[in-house]
Scaffold this active site. Structure first.
Site, mmCIF file in Angstrom:
data_model
loop_
_atom_site.group_PDB
_atom_site.id
_atom_site.type_symbol
_atom_site.label_atom_id
_atom_site.label_comp_id
_atom_site.label_asym_id
_atom_site.label_seq_id
_atom_site.Cartn_x
_atom_site.Cartn_y
_atom_site.Cartn_z
ATOM 1 N N LYS A 37 0.894 -1.167 0.000
ATOM 2 C CA LYS A 37 0.000 0.000 0.000
ATOM 3 C C LYS A 37 0.926 1.208 0.000
ATOM 4 O O LYS A 37 1.387 1.657 1.052
ATOM 5 C CB LYS A 37 -0.882 -0.039 1.258
ATOM 6 N N GLY A 112 -4.386 0.850 -4.288
ATOM 7 C CA GLY A 112 -4.492 2.306 -4.355
ATOM 8 C C GLY A 112 -4.995 2.850 -3.028
ATOM 9 O O GLY A 112 -4.916 2.189 -1.988
HETATM 10 N N1 LIG Z 1 -17.065 -9.023 0.633
HETATM 11 C C1 LIG Z 1 -17.308 -8.350 1.757
HETATM 12 N N2 LIG Z 1 -18.202 -8.832 2.649
HETATM 13 C C2 LIG Z 1 -18.479 -8.162 3.780
HETATM 14 N N3 LIG Z 1 -17.928 -7.001 4.128
HETATM 15 C C3 LIG Z 1 -17.011 -6.463 3.287
HETATM 16 C C4 LIG Z 1 -16.641 -7.104 2.071
HETATM 17 N N4 LIG Z 1 -15.729 -6.348 1.466
HETATM 18 C C5 LIG Z 1 -15.526 -5.285 2.261
HETATM 19 N N5 LIG Z 1 -16.300 -5.355 3.363
HETATM 20 C C6 LIG Z 1 -16.444 -4.361 4.439
HETATM 21 O O1 LIG Z 1 -16.081 -3.093 3.934
HETATM 22 C C7 LIG Z 1 -15.023 -2.542 4.725
HETATM 23 C C8 LIG Z 1 -14.087 -1.801 3.825
HETATM 24 O O2 LIG Z 1 -13.352 -2.747 3.070
HETATM 25 P P1 LIG Z 1 -11.841 -2.441 2.678
HETATM 26 O O3 LIG Z 1 -11.102 -1.972 3.871
HETATM 27 O O4 LIG Z 1 -11.304 -3.609 1.956
HETATM 28 O O5 LIG Z 1 -12.089 -1.201 1.682
HETATM 29 P P2 LIG Z 1 -11.001 -0.351 0.900
HETATM 30 O O6 LIG Z 1 -11.542 -0.141 -0.465
HETATM 31 O O7 LIG Z 1 -9.684 -1.000 1.033
HETATM 32 O O8 LIG Z 1 -11.022 1.037 1.696
HETATM 33 P P3 LIG Z 1 -9.900 2.206 1.682
HETATM 34 O O9 LIG Z 1 -10.315 3.141 0.600
HETATM 35 O O10 LIG Z 1 -10.039 2.798 3.041
HETATM 36 O O11 LIG Z 1 -8.583 1.577 1.462
HETATM 37 C C9 LIG Z 1 -14.390 -3.727 5.458
HETATM 38 O O12 LIG Z 1 -13.846 -3.346 6.668
HETATM 39 C C10 LIG Z 1 -15.562 -4.651 5.639
HETATM 40 O O13 LIG Z 1 -16.287 -4.264 6.799
HETATM 41 MG MG LIG Z 2 -7.989 -0.264 1.856
#
Ligand SMILES: Nc1ncnc2c1ncn2[C@@H]1O[C@H](COP(=O)(O)OP(=O)(O)OP(=O)(O)O)[C@@H](O)[C@H]1O
Ligand SMILES: [Mg+2]
Length: 224
Positions: A37, A112
């Protein structure tokens, strides 16, 4: 460098969950993988996304490697810079650093931050970093009402910068119980607008380790 750039239609749509599941599948398949990251904001004590990725590829040191951008405020890097905080600096230097970190890996997974057009500085967005890195780009989107426009907008923005999208993952971030009619038709509609582009669906799960099936599909789609 072979690898994937995991971007999204916005923040909190599942990039980290999917990227760490993909890293775990790569490890399981005997690949040496670096999951990075490079730009993380909203970092309190530890860069949590970076740590989740680094743990998934059994190399915790990656999360705190030098030359990566970390900032405390939960804002876009350019917003942080405008407030007098740290600047991302040259994208060329950032991509060079990412390449160095992925030097010994068979496959490098880069997450990203936020969506595709997050401003990194006055001129460059996350899509420009994706263009510099020239990896297999995966666009993650929340499978809910609105996703058609968000996804098509993101794909256009990437293509405008000559970043070709290799797969879309429609992620069920919300529990099934929350009724949203669009959920069952989104993939089909997008397929008509984006022919030849693989569209995968990730189910609602309790933890990222339950996303291994989806990650395996992605592994196969990307021919890792
Ligand atoms: N397939 C899924 N099933 C259930 N909950 C999910 C799933 N994918 C993501 N989440 C929920 O959404 C939240 C955000 O997911 P994640 O941290 O992967 O997002 P991100 O796109 O990486 O966010 P950021 O922009 O902050 O990096 C997780 O903490 C979880 O609670
Ligand atoms: Mg993330």
């Amino acid at each position: 460098m072979r690898g994937a750039f995991i971007t999204a239609t916005g923040t909190g749509v599942g990039k980290t969950w999917l990227a760490s599941a993909l890293a775990a599948v790569c490890v399981e398949r005997g690949k040496r993988v670096a999951a990075i990251k490079p730009i993380e904001t909203g970092v309190d004590e530890k860069p949590l996304d970076a740590l989740a990725l680094a743990r998934a590829c059994n190399d915790e040191a990656l999360a705190n490697a030098e030359g990566l951008y970390r900032a405390k405020e939960p804002l876009a890097p350019y917003a942080i810079e405008k407030r007098g905080g740290p600047a991302v600096g040259s994208l060329r230097a950032m991509s060079k650093r990412i390449r160095e970190l992925g030097r010994d890996a068979d496959y490098t997974i880069v997450e990203g931050a936020g969506g595709v057009l997050v401003p990194l500085d006055r001129e460059n967005t996350m899509a420009d970093l994706a263009a510099q890195l020239d990896l297999q780009t995966v666009l993650v989107a929340r499978n809910a009402l609105g996703v058609l426009s968000y996804t098509l907008t993101a794909v256009e923005a990437l293509r405008k910068r000559s970043v070709s999208v290799h797969a879309i993952v429609l992620n069920d971030v919300e529990r099934e119980q929350r009724l949203d009619m669009s959920r069952t038709s989104n993939a089909d509609v997008l397929a008509d607008y984006l022919p030849r582009l693989p569209i995968l669906r990730a189910p609602w799960v309790k933890s990222p380790t339950d996303l291994l099936d989806t990650a395996l599909q992605l592994y196969e789609t990307l021919k890792i």
